[in-house]
Design a protein around this motif. Structure first.
Motif, PDB file in Angstrom:
ATOM      1  N   LEU A  54       0.822  -1.216   0.000  1.00  0.00           N
ATOM      2  CA  LEU A  54       0.000   0.000   0.000  1.00  0.00           C
ATOM      3  C   LEU A  54       0.852   1.260   0.000  1.00  0.00           C
ATOM      4  O   LEU A  54       0.548   2.224  -0.700  1.00  0.00           O
ATOM      5  CB  LEU A  54      -0.954  -0.029   1.198  1.00  0.00           C
ATOM      6  CG  LEU A  54      -2.425  -0.189   0.845  1.00  0.00           C
ATOM      7  CD1 LEU A  54      -2.910   0.964  -0.035  1.00  0.00           C
ATOM      8  CD2 LEU A  54      -2.707  -1.497   0.124  1.00  0.00           C
ATOM      9  N   ARG A  55       1.931   1.254   0.790  1.00  0.00           N
ATOM     10  CA  ARG A  55       2.804   2.436   0.840  1.00  0.00           C
ATOM     11  C   ARG A  55       3.430   2.672  -0.535  1.00  0.00           C
ATOM     12  O   ARG A  55       3.581   3.810  -0.966  1.00  0.00           O
ATOM     13  CB  ARG A  55       3.908   2.271   1.901  1.00  0.00           C
ATOM     14  CG  ARG A  55       3.434   2.298   3.339  1.00  0.00           C
ATOM     15  CD  ARG A  55       2.909   3.626   3.817  1.00  0.00           C
ATOM     16  NE  ARG A  55       3.876   4.702   3.805  1.00  0.00           N
ATOM     17  CZ  ARG A  55       3.628   5.913   4.300  1.00  0.00           C
ATOM     18  NH1 ARG A  55       2.448   6.200   4.835  1.00  0.00           N
ATOM     19  NH2 ARG A  55       4.524   6.861   4.234  1.00  0.00           N
ATOM     20  N   GLU A  56       3.781   1.575  -1.182  1.00  0.00           N
ATOM     21  CA  GLU A  56       4.425   1.687  -2.497  1.00  0.00           C
ATOM     22  C   GLU A  56       3.483   2.301  -3.521  1.00  0.00           C
ATOM     23  O   GLU A  56       3.833   3.254  -4.215  1.00  0.00           O
ATOM     24  CB  GLU A  56       4.828   0.283  -2.961  1.00  0.00           C
ATOM     25  CG  GLU A  56       6.314   0.158  -3.249  1.00  0.00           C
ATOM     26  CD  GLU A  56       6.698  -1.277  -3.476  1.00  0.00           C
ATOM     27  OE1 GLU A  56       7.505  -1.777  -2.677  1.00  0.00           O
ATOM     28  OE2 GLU A  56       6.166  -1.899  -4.435  1.00  0.00           O
ATOM     29  N   ALA A  58       5.199   8.672  -2.188  1.00  0.00           N
ATOM     30  CA  ALA A  58       5.786   9.493  -1.122  1.00  0.00           C
ATOM     31  C   ALA A  58       4.776  10.508  -0.577  1.00  0.00           C
ATOM     32  O   ALA A  58       3.857  10.921  -1.286  1.00  0.00           O
ATOM     33  CB  ALA A  58       7.019  10.217  -1.666  1.00  0.00           C
ATOM     34  N   THR A  59       5.020  10.899   0.688  1.00  0.00           N
ATOM     35  CA  THR A  59       4.127  11.848   1.376  1.00  0.00           C
ATOM     36  C   THR A  59       3.956  13.144   0.581  1.00  0.00           C
ATOM     37  O   THR A  59       2.844  13.647   0.423  1.00  0.00           O
ATOM     38  CB  THR A  59       4.714  12.176   2.772  1.00  0.00           C
ATOM     39  OG1 THR A  59       4.942  10.931   3.456  1.00  0.00           O
ATOM     40  CG2 THR A  59       3.796  13.058   3.575  1.00  0.00           C
ATOM     41  N   ASN A  60       5.085  13.672   0.115  1.00  0.00           N
ATOM     42  CA  ASN A  60       5.042  14.908  -0.689  1.00  0.00           C
ATOM     43  C   ASN A  60       4.619  14.546  -2.121  1.00  0.00           C
ATOM     44  O   ASN A  60       5.365  13.884  -2.840  1.00  0.00           O
ATOM     45  CB  ASN A  60       6.437  15.545  -0.677  1.00  0.00           C
ATOM     46  CG  ASN A  60       6.501  16.815  -1.515  1.00  0.00           C
ATOM     47  OD1 ASN A  60       5.715  16.995  -2.441  1.00  0.00           O
ATOM     48  ND2 ASN A  60       7.442  17.679  -1.192  1.00  0.00           N
ATOM     49  N   SER A 104      -1.138  27.507  -0.768  1.00  0.00           N
ATOM     50  CA  SER A 104      -0.866  27.807   0.646  1.00  0.00           C
ATOM     51  C   SER A 104      -0.017  26.713   1.309  1.00  0.00           C
ATOM     52  O   SER A 104       0.170  26.734   2.530  1.00  0.00           O
ATOM     53  CB  SER A 104      -2.163  28.062   1.408  1.00  0.00           C
ATOM     54  OG  SER A 104      -3.107  27.080   1.129  1.00  0.00           O
ATOM     55  N   GLY A 105       0.482  25.776   0.532  1.00  0.00           N
ATOM     56  CA  GLY A 105       1.471  24.824   1.055  1.00  0.00           C
ATOM     57  C   GLY A 105       0.923  23.535   1.645  1.00  0.00           C
ATOM     58  O   GLY A 105       1.657  22.783   2.279  1.00  0.00           O
ATOM     59  N   ILE A 106      -0.364  23.286   1.454  1.00  0.00           N
ATOM     60  CA  ILE A 106      -0.948  22.050   2.011  1.00  0.00           C
ATOM     61  C   ILE A 106      -0.678  20.882   1.064  1.00  0.00           C
ATOM     62  O   ILE A 106      -0.864  20.998  -0.150  1.00  0.00           O
ATOM     63  CB  ILE A 106      -2.466  22.224   2.252  1.00  0.00           C
ATOM     64  CG1 ILE A 106      -2.668  23.289   3.334  1.00  0.00           C
ATOM     65  CG2 ILE A 106      -3.123  20.915   2.650  1.00  0.00           C
ATOM     66  CD1 ILE A 106      -4.049  23.860   3.352  1.00  0.00           C
ATOM     67  N   TYR A 107      -0.227  19.776   1.670  1.00  0.00           N
ATOM     68  CA  TYR A 107      -0.028  18.562   0.871  1.00  0.00           C
ATOM     69  C   TYR A 107      -1.374  17.882   0.704  1.00  0.00           C
ATOM     70  O   TYR A 107      -1.869  17.243   1.615  1.00  0.00           O
ATOM     71  CB  TYR A 107       0.890  17.574   1.601  1.00  0.00           C
ATOM     72  CG  TYR A 107       2.350  17.890   1.672  1.00  0.00           C
ATOM     73  CD1 TYR A 107       2.830  19.176   1.447  1.00  0.00           C
ATOM     74  CD2 TYR A 107       3.267  16.890   1.984  1.00  0.00           C
ATOM     75  CE1 TYR A 107       4.187  19.436   1.540  1.00  0.00           C
ATOM     76  CE2 TYR A 107       4.611  17.155   2.080  1.00  0.00           C
ATOM     77  CZ  TYR A 107       5.075  18.433   1.863  1.00  0.00           C
ATOM     78  OH  TYR A 107       6.399  18.689   1.978  1.00  0.00           O
ATOM     79  N   ILE A 117      -4.650  10.210  -0.340  1.00  0.00           N
ATOM     80  CA  ILE A 117      -4.783   8.883   0.270  1.00  0.00           C
ATOM     81  C   ILE A 117      -3.901   8.770   1.511  1.00  0.00           C
ATOM     82  O   ILE A 117      -2.847   9.409   1.592  1.00  0.00           O
ATOM     83  CB  ILE A 117      -4.444   7.801  -0.793  1.00  0.00           C
ATOM     84  CG1 ILE A 117      -4.765   6.394  -0.303  1.00  0.00           C
ATOM     85  CG2 ILE A 117      -3.020   7.881  -1.263  1.00  0.00           C
ATOM     86  CD1 ILE A 117      -4.603   5.326  -1.376  1.00  0.00           C
ATOM     87  N   HIS A 118      -4.358   7.974   2.458  1.00  0.00           N
ATOM     88  CA  HIS A 118      -3.533   7.631   3.621  1.00  0.00           C
ATOM     89  C   HIS A 118      -3.333   6.121   3.615  1.00  0.00           C
ATOM     90  O   HIS A 118      -4.251   5.372   3.298  1.00  0.00           O
ATOM     91  CB  HIS A 118      -4.242   8.035   4.923  1.00  0.00           C
ATOM     92  CG  HIS A 118      -3.612   7.431   6.140  1.00  0.00           C
ATOM     93  ND1 HIS A 118      -2.519   7.993   6.754  1.00  0.00           N
ATOM     94  CD2 HIS A 118      -3.881   6.279   6.826  1.00  0.00           C
ATOM     95  CE1 HIS A 118      -2.152   7.232   7.775  1.00  0.00           C
ATOM     96  NE2 HIS A 118      -2.969   6.178   7.837  1.00  0.00           N
ATOM     97  N   ALA A 119      -2.145   5.680   3.993  1.00  0.00           N
ATOM     98  CA  ALA A 119      -1.892   4.246   4.192  1.00  0.00           C
ATOM     99  C   ALA A 119      -0.980   4.105   5.408  1.00  0.00           C
ATOM    100  O   ALA A 119       0.007   4.838   5.527  1.00  0.00           O
ATOM    101  CB  ALA A 119      -1.231   3.648   2.954  1.00  0.00           C
TER     102      ALA A 119
HETATM  103  P1  GDP Z   1       2.216   9.779   5.466  1.00  0.00           P
HETATM  104  O1  GDP Z   1       2.311   8.592   6.402  1.00  0.00           O
HETATM  105  O2  GDP Z   1       2.938   9.557   4.159  1.00  0.00           O
HETATM  106  O3  GDP Z   1       0.808  10.269   5.262  1.00  0.00           O
HETATM  107  O4  GDP Z   1       3.050  10.971   6.145  1.00  0.00           O
HETATM  108  P2  GDP Z   1       3.063  11.595   7.635  1.00  0.00           P
HETATM  109  O5  GDP Z   1       2.472  10.640   8.629  1.00  0.00           O
HETATM  110  O6  GDP Z   1       4.453  12.101   7.850  1.00  0.00           O
HETATM  111  O7  GDP Z   1       2.121  12.872   7.490  1.00  0.00           O
HETATM  112  C1  GDP Z   1       0.725  12.792   7.616  1.00  0.00           C
HETATM  113  C2  GDP Z   1       0.088  13.767   6.660  1.00  0.00           C
HETATM  114  O8  GDP Z   1       0.485  15.105   7.011  1.00  0.00           O
HETATM  115  C3  GDP Z   1       0.549  13.624   5.202  1.00  0.00           C
HETATM  116  O9  GDP Z   1      -0.140  12.626   4.493  1.00  0.00           O
HETATM  117  C4  GDP Z   1       0.274  14.997   4.650  1.00  0.00           C
HETATM  118  O10 GDP Z   1      -1.127  15.164   4.362  1.00  0.00           O
HETATM  119  C5  GDP Z   1       0.646  15.895   5.845  1.00  0.00           C
HETATM  120  N1  GDP Z   1       2.053  16.330   5.761  1.00  0.00           N
HETATM  121  C6  GDP Z   1       3.176  15.615   6.029  1.00  0.00           C
HETATM  122  N2  GDP Z   1       4.283  16.348   5.886  1.00  0.00           N
HETATM  123  C7  GDP Z   1       3.860  17.594   5.513  1.00  0.00           C
HETATM  124  C8  GDP Z   1       4.537  18.834   5.233  1.00  0.00           C
HETATM  125  O11 GDP Z   1       5.764  18.936   5.294  1.00  0.00           O
HETATM  126  N3  GDP Z   1       3.742  19.882   4.910  1.00  0.00           N
HETATM  127  C9  GDP Z   1       2.396  19.809   4.832  1.00  0.00           C
HETATM  128  N4  GDP Z   1       1.704  20.884   4.507  1.00  0.00           N
HETATM  129  N5  GDP Z   1       1.729  18.664   5.112  1.00  0.00           N
HETATM  130  C10 GDP Z   1       2.443  17.568   5.445  1.00  0.00           C
END
Ligand code: GDP
Length: 168
Positions: A90-92, A96-98, A117-120, A124-126
């Motif tokens: 699922l992670r694959e 990546a988070t970004n 405004s910088g929101i990712y 999806i979440h896994a």
């Molecule tokens: P994930 O497990 O890949 O979802 O990553 P994390 O647990 O580190 O982060 C949870 C959620 O926070 C991510 O899915 C993003 O929606 C958000 N997020 C993580 N890092 C950043 C960041 O540097 N900036 C912003 N704006 N959101 C972030």
């Protein structure tokens, strides 16, 4: 190793009508869906789900995002995927988070974006690992909502609990 993982299609995924596309991509993993529902996310659930992010400067925005406040669509699709290597697979496929660094073939790479405004917004979440998967699955689902016996349960008799039932 047979595992289970929590998958969420976040409010941007639902708003952009990406549910079908995302489920199709997820089916490439050959994993099984062991539970699925649409959830009206409460602030309590959102803050508990992201409790490890509390200190981050973007925490407030992250909560608004998962609550659906940024997309005027207060819902999330929550699922449990089950099978061999479920967490890694699922992670694959999530990527990546970004979303701008994510492999363009991954779900986040294909459908995610970083807003002005910088929101990712990564659709999806896994779950990251087995401990997180267990914590998150237990947070989002009751034992009876999952078709497999994943974690130990106990039976309790609850008296005087108000709940809605279908009107006869
Ligand atoms: P994930 O497990 O890949 O979802 O990553 P994390 O647990 O580190 O982060 C949870 C959620 O926070 C991510 O899915 C993003 O929606 C958000 N997020 C993580 N890092 C950043 C960041 O540097 N900036 C912003 N704006 N959101 C972030």
């Amino acid at each position: 190793m047979i595992q289970q993982t929590l998958v969420l299609i976040k409010p941007d995924g639902l708003k952009k009508s990406l549910t079908g596309n995302i489920l199709t991509r997820l089916s490439e993993t050959k994993l099984e869906i062991a539970a699925a529902k649409i959830v009206h996310v409460s602030r309590e659930l959102a803050e508990e789900h992201y409790c490890h992010m509390k200190e981050k400067p973007f925490f407030k925005e992250l909560i608004k995002y998962i609550l659906g406040e940024l997309h005027k669509r207060r819902k999330v699709m929550a699922m449990v995927y089950h099978g061999e290597g479920a967490i890694r697979k699922l992670r694959e496929i999530a990527g990546a988070t970004n979303p701008e660094e994510a492999d363009p073939i991954s779900i986040r790479g294909a459908y995610g974006r970083i807003t002005t405004s910088g929101i990712y917004e990564n659709v999806i979440h896994a779950s990251t690992n087995e401990a997180e998967a267990e914590r998150e699955i237990k947070l989002w689902f009751e034992p009876d909502e999952i078709i497999y016996h994943l974690y130990p349960v106990e039976e309790v008799t609850v008296k005087n609990v108000k709940k809605k039932v279908w009107k006869k």
